[in-house]
Scaffold this motif. Sequence first.
Motif, PDB file in Angstrom:
ATOM      1  N   LEU A  94      45.718  48.236  33.645  1.00  0.00           N
ATOM      2  CA  LEU A  94      44.358  47.726  33.832  1.00  0.00           C
ATOM      3  C   LEU A  94      44.372  46.289  34.350  1.00  0.00           C
ATOM      4  CD1 LEU A  94      42.658  49.191  30.634  1.00  0.00           C
ATOM      5  CD2 LEU A  94      42.333  49.949  33.008  1.00  0.00           C
ATOM      6  N   LEU A  95      45.290  45.478  33.843  1.00  0.00           N
ATOM      7  CA  LEU A  95      45.377  44.090  34.284  1.00  0.00           C
ATOM      8  C   LEU A  95      45.756  44.005  35.757  1.00  0.00           C
ATOM      9  CD1 LEU A  95      45.470  41.029  33.772  1.00  0.00           C
ATOM     10  CD2 LEU A  95      47.854  41.320  33.031  1.00  0.00           C
ATOM     11  N   THR A  96      46.790  44.738  36.160  1.00  0.00           N
ATOM     12  CA  THR A  96      47.239  44.661  37.548  1.00  0.00           C
ATOM     13  C   THR A  96      46.265  45.361  38.496  1.00  0.00           C
ATOM     14  OG1 THR A  96      48.681  46.580  37.085  1.00  0.00           O
ATOM     15  CG2 THR A  96      49.677  44.390  37.001  1.00  0.00           C
ATOM     16  N   TRP A  97      45.578  46.395  38.004  1.00  0.00           N
ATOM     17  CA  TRP A  97      44.520  47.008  38.811  1.00  0.00           C
ATOM     18  C   TRP A  97      43.417  45.993  39.093  1.00  0.00           C
ATOM     19  CZ3 TRP A  97      39.369  47.684  37.279  1.00  0.00           C
ATOM     20  CH2 TRP A  97      38.577  48.412  38.160  1.00  0.00           C
ATOM     21  N   HIS A  98      43.026  45.234  38.079  1.00  0.00           N
ATOM     22  CA  HIS A  98      41.984  44.216  38.248  1.00  0.00           C
ATOM     23  C   HIS A  98      42.426  43.150  39.247  1.00  0.00           C
ATOM     24  CE1 HIS A  98      38.668  41.540  37.288  1.00  0.00           C
ATOM     25  NE2 HIS A  98      39.546  40.565  37.044  1.00  0.00           N
ATOM     26  N   ARG A  99      43.711  42.823  39.249  1.00  0.00           N
ATOM     27  CA  ARG A  99      44.225  41.806  40.161  1.00  0.00           C
ATOM     28  C   ARG A  99      44.557  42.365  41.535  1.00  0.00           C
ATOM     29  NH1 ARG A  99      43.182  36.860  39.081  1.00  0.00           N
ATOM     30  NH2 ARG A  99      45.015  36.243  40.301  1.00  0.00           N
ATOM     31  N   GLY A 100      44.469  43.689  41.702  1.00  0.00           N
ATOM     32  CA  GLY A 100      44.754  44.294  42.997  1.00  0.00           C
ATOM     33  C   GLY A 100      46.224  44.314  43.352  1.00  0.00           C
ATOM     34  N   LEU A 101      47.114  44.326  42.331  1.00  0.00           N
ATOM     35  CA  LEU A 101      48.557  44.319  42.569  1.00  0.00           C
ATOM     36  C   LEU A 101      49.125  45.729  42.433  1.00  0.00           C
ATOM     37  CD1 LEU A 101      49.739  41.133  40.632  1.00  0.00           C
ATOM     38  CD2 LEU A 101      49.623  41.446  43.112  1.00  0.00           C
ATOM     39  N   PRO A 102      49.830  46.229  43.450  1.00  0.00           N
ATOM     40  CA  PRO A 102      50.435  47.567  43.367  1.00  0.00           C
ATOM     41  C   PRO A 102      51.738  47.549  42.576  1.00  0.00           C
ATOM     42  CG  PRO A 102      50.861  46.622  45.521  1.00  0.00           C
ATOM     43  CD  PRO A 102      49.994  45.634  44.791  1.00  0.00           C
ATOM     44  N   THR A 103      51.626  47.475  41.245  1.00  0.00           N
ATOM     45  CA  THR A 103      52.801  47.497  40.378  1.00  0.00           C
ATOM     46  C   THR A 103      53.074  48.922  39.906  1.00  0.00           C
ATOM     47  OG1 THR A 103      51.426  46.966  38.451  1.00  0.00           O
ATOM     48  CG2 THR A 103      52.454  45.123  39.612  1.00  0.00           C
ATOM     49  N   SER A 104      54.139  49.085  39.165  1.00  0.00           N
ATOM     50  CA  SER A 104      54.606  50.420  38.802  1.00  0.00           C
ATOM     51  C   SER A 104      54.131  50.850  37.420  1.00  0.00           C
ATOM     52  CB  SER A 104      56.136  50.452  38.839  1.00  0.00           C
ATOM     53  OG  SER A 104      56.622  51.643  38.277  1.00  0.00           O
ATOM     54  N   SER A 105      53.382  51.929  37.365  1.00  0.00           N
ATOM     55  CA  SER A 105      53.019  52.529  36.078  1.00  0.00           C
ATOM     56  C   SER A 105      54.252  53.074  35.364  1.00  0.00           C
ATOM     57  CB  SER A 105      51.997  53.648  36.288  1.00  0.00           C
ATOM     58  OG  SER A 105      50.793  53.151  36.834  1.00  0.00           O
ATOM     59  N   SER A 106      55.230  53.535  36.141  1.00  0.00           N
ATOM     60  CA  SER A 106      56.474  54.045  35.552  1.00  0.00           C
ATOM     61  C   SER A 106      57.224  52.937  34.832  1.00  0.00           C
ATOM     62  CB  SER A 106      57.372  54.641  36.650  1.00  0.00           C
ATOM     63  OG  SER A 106      56.699  55.638  37.356  1.00  0.00           O
ATOM     64  N   HIS A 107      57.370  51.798  35.498  1.00  0.00           N
ATOM     65  CA  HIS A 107      58.033  50.663  34.856  1.00  0.00           C
ATOM     66  C   HIS A 107      57.285  50.254  33.599  1.00  0.00           C
ATOM     67  CE1 HIS A 107      60.532  48.939  38.432  1.00  0.00           C
ATOM     68  NE2 HIS A 107      60.769  50.219  38.216  1.00  0.00           N
ATOM     69  N   ALA A 108      55.957  50.234  33.689  1.00  0.00           N
ATOM     70  CA  ALA A 108      55.148  49.813  32.537  1.00  0.00           C
ATOM     71  C   ALA A 108      55.353  50.752  31.355  1.00  0.00           C
ATOM     72  CB  ALA A 108      53.669  49.765  32.928  1.00  0.00           C
ATOM     73  N   LEU A 109      55.388  52.059  31.610  1.00  0.00           N
ATOM     74  CA  LEU A 109      55.553  53.032  30.523  1.00  0.00           C
ATOM     75  C   LEU A 109      56.931  52.926  29.884  1.00  0.00           C
ATOM     76  CD1 LEU A 109      54.549  55.421  28.866  1.00  0.00           C
ATOM     77  CD2 LEU A 109      55.318  56.932  30.698  1.00  0.00           C
ATOM     78  N   ILE A 110      57.954  52.844  30.711  1.00  0.00           N
ATOM     79  CA  ILE A 110      59.313  52.792  30.177  1.00  0.00           C
ATOM     80  C   ILE A 110      59.545  51.475  29.442  1.00  0.00           C
ATOM     81  CG2 ILE A 110      61.745  52.694  30.848  1.00  0.00           C
ATOM     82  CD1 ILE A 110      60.883  54.690  33.129  1.00  0.00           C
ATOM     83  N   ALA A 111      59.025  50.374  29.979  1.00  0.00           N
ATOM     84  CA  ALA A 111      59.121  49.091  29.277  1.00  0.00           C
ATOM     85  C   ALA A 111      58.360  49.146  27.962  1.00  0.00           C
ATOM     86  CB  ALA A 111      58.570  47.976  30.158  1.00  0.00           C
ATOM     87  N   GLY A 112      57.211  49.830  27.966  1.00  0.00           N
ATOM     88  CA  GLY A 112      56.443  49.985  26.741  1.00  0.00           C
ATOM     89  C   GLY A 112      57.210  50.757  25.691  1.00  0.00           C
ATOM     90  N   LEU A 113      57.868  51.846  26.088  1.00  0.00           N
ATOM     91  CA  LEU A 113      58.661  52.637  25.141  1.00  0.00           C
ATOM     92  C   LEU A 113      59.810  51.808  24.567  1.00  0.00           C
ATOM     93  CD1 LEU A 113      58.822  56.056  27.035  1.00  0.00           C
ATOM     94  CD2 LEU A 113      57.716  55.656  24.821  1.00  0.00           C
ATOM     95  N   ALA A 114      60.480  51.043  25.441  1.00  0.00           N
ATOM     96  CA  ALA A 114      61.598  50.230  24.981  1.00  0.00           C
ATOM     97  C   ALA A 114      61.125  49.118  24.043  1.00  0.00           C
ATOM     98  CB  ALA A 114      62.341  49.637  26.178  1.00  0.00           C
ATOM     99  N   GLY A 115      60.050  48.425  24.417  1.00  0.00           N
ATOM    100  CA  GLY A 115      59.538  47.344  23.575  1.00  0.00           C
ATOM    101  C   GLY A 115      59.041  47.841  22.237  1.00  0.00           C
ATOM    102  N   SER A 116      58.346  48.961  22.254  1.00  0.00           N
ATOM    103  CA  SER A 116      57.831  49.538  21.021  1.00  0.00           C
ATOM    104  C   SER A 116      58.965  49.999  20.118  1.00  0.00           C
ATOM    105  CB  SER A 116      56.906  50.711  21.357  1.00  0.00           C
ATOM    106  OG  SER A 116      56.289  51.231  20.214  1.00  0.00           O
TER     107      SER A 116
END
Length: 331
Positions: A94-116
Amino acid sequence: MESFLLVLVVAVALGFAFTNGAHDAANAVATSISTRALTPGIALLLAAVCNTAGAFLGEGLAAFIGSGIVDPGRGSSGLVVILGALLGATAWNLLTWHRGLPTSSSHALIAGLAGSGLVAGTTVRWDVILTSIVLPMVASPVFGFVAAGLLMLALLRVLAPVPAGVVNRRFRVAQVVSGAAMALGHGLQATQKTMGVVILALVAVGSLEGSGRIPLWVKLSAGLALGFGTWVGGRRIIRTLGQRLAGTDPARGFAAEVVSATALYVAALGLNTPISSTHTITAAVVGAGATRRRSAVRWDVVRAVVLGWVLTVPGAGLVAAGTTALLLHLV
């Protein structure tokens, strides 16, 4: 409590899939829209249908996500780990969508799993994350940039005698096919990541064996959530990817889409490896655009996009870790 958490995890997973679709709609349609091969409405509808259909093309990647990255544990505590990861990844989308940045949802999910998982003290398979996830995700944009550039140079040589108007008309038609292939490949990758997280939750409560077949309702709901998110669309990111990164004409758009779609299919069906469609298509657009001239690429925009890529892993991981710590305290 366990049943409530399971329903909540599934709902948030589908919410993540929706934001994935809205965030990554640009992956499939931005170049087709910018070259006027398709109108925005038709392009988004085509991408939405193909993204939904991609959910039914394979299961290997979903099984890998559901068993190969983190062992959240069983029962309510395991569900909290998964929920924290999903909330972190969704917040970053949601943050990067608001900023108009084409970042990776895959990276975000995997980083989320690792951090959690790290905060919860569960097993995080760092060797698998490095060899089967991080390396392919780094390699995919390099491949996209180089392969799209080489393909475009070959097309320029072959098409040199053909009038520019004829080339543009033919490649606008070809982009309908390449854009659909890109959307289908994105659906294949993205839906399986959502399905993998739902599998992880079902295994945590004993409702599904780790090696069991994926239930039809999981495939259908993940596909519909992604497709509906795509239909809503991320027009901010569409502008960034289709208009602001590099000068794109129909031939260059076609080259970028063909290269990216190929990478997505090989990774998902051949290697069972998650890669970022965002990174791949972004790099391919820049690679194809650079064959026009170096100044055709907006390097300041490229730097901003790459910065977003770099920040995704620590950003989503930290949000997921903080969310999980709070949830564990409450539960």
